[in-house]
Design a protein around this motif. Sequence first.
Motif, short mmCIF file in Angstrom:
data_model
loop_
_atom_site.label_atom_id
_atom_site.label_comp_id
_atom_site.label_asym_id
_atom_site.label_seq_id
_atom_site.Cartn_x
_atom_site.Cartn_y
_atom_site.Cartn_z
N UNK A 143 5.74 9.76 4.26
CA UNK A 143 6.68 9.92 5.37
C UNK A 143 6.88 8.63 6.13
N UNK A 144 7.55 8.70 7.25
CA UNK A 144 7.84 7.50 8.05
C UNK A 144 6.69 7.20 9.01
N UNK A 145 6.55 5.92 9.34
CA UNK A 145 5.56 5.46 10.30
C UNK A 145 5.89 6.10 11.65
N UNK A 170 2.54 3.77 5.12
CA UNK A 170 1.58 3.40 4.09
C UNK A 170 1.31 1.91 4.16
N UNK A 171 0.09 1.53 3.83
CA UNK A 171 -0.30 0.13 3.84
C UNK A 171 -0.10 -0.46 2.45
N UNK A 172 0.57 -1.58 2.37
CA UNK A 172 0.84 -2.23 1.08
C UNK A 172 -0.40 -2.97 0.58
N UNK A 173 -0.45 -3.21 -0.71
CA UNK A 173 -1.58 -3.95 -1.27
C UNK A 173 -1.54 -5.42 -0.87
N UNK A 174 -0.37 -5.94 -0.60
CA UNK A 174 -0.21 -7.32 -0.15
C UNK A 174 0.69 -7.32 1.08
N UNK A 175 0.14 -7.79 2.19
CA UNK A 175 0.87 -7.75 3.45
C UNK A 175 1.51 -9.11 3.75
N UNK A 176 2.76 -9.10 4.16
CA UNK A 176 3.44 -10.33 4.57
C UNK A 176 2.86 -10.80 5.88
N UNK A 177 2.54 -12.08 5.98
CA UNK A 177 2.03 -12.65 7.22
C UNK A 177 2.84 -13.88 7.59
N UNK A 178 2.75 -14.28 8.85
CA UNK A 178 3.43 -15.51 9.28
C UNK A 178 2.77 -16.72 8.63
N UNK A 211 9.98 -17.03 10.09
CA UNK A 211 9.86 -15.99 9.06
C UNK A 211 8.57 -15.23 9.33
N UNK A 212 8.68 -14.01 9.84
CA UNK A 212 7.48 -13.24 10.17
C UNK A 212 7.73 -11.76 9.89
N UNK A 213 6.66 -11.02 9.71
CA UNK A 213 6.81 -9.59 9.41
C UNK A 213 7.26 -8.80 10.64
N UNK A 214 7.93 -7.70 10.40
CA UNK A 214 8.32 -6.79 11.48
C UNK A 214 7.14 -5.94 11.90
N UNK A 215 6.38 -5.44 10.92
CA UNK A 215 5.23 -4.58 11.18
C UNK A 215 4.05 -5.08 10.36
N UNK A 216 2.87 -5.14 10.95
CA UNK A 216 1.66 -5.48 10.21
C UNK A 216 0.57 -4.46 10.54
N UNK A 217 -0.32 -4.24 9.60
CA UNK A 217 -1.44 -3.34 9.81
C UNK A 217 -2.71 -4.09 10.15
#
Length: 72
Positions: free
Chosen positions: A28-30, A39-47, A54-60
């Motif tokens: 479902x949606x956050x 859901x948490x991705x296996x690879x997270x985008x970071x600054x 260029x930075x992520x909108x949402x990080x866990x």
Amino acid sequence: MEVILNGNTLEGGLDQYISMVVEKTIAGNHPLYTDFPNMANSSELTSYWGFPGYRPTVTYGDLSFGAVHKKK
């Protein structure tokens, strides 16, 4: 893109795609960021300094799974 396939897997592309879409649908949606799946991705985008602006909108951030907590 609906999902981004992982190139480091033994799974076939179609199997991986179906699995990821099913997982995203079940999750479902956050609750806070409704444009993103919960859901948490296996690879997270970071600054990164090399890509200013260029930075992520949402990080866990750091996550822990299976941690034991004493019941109150």
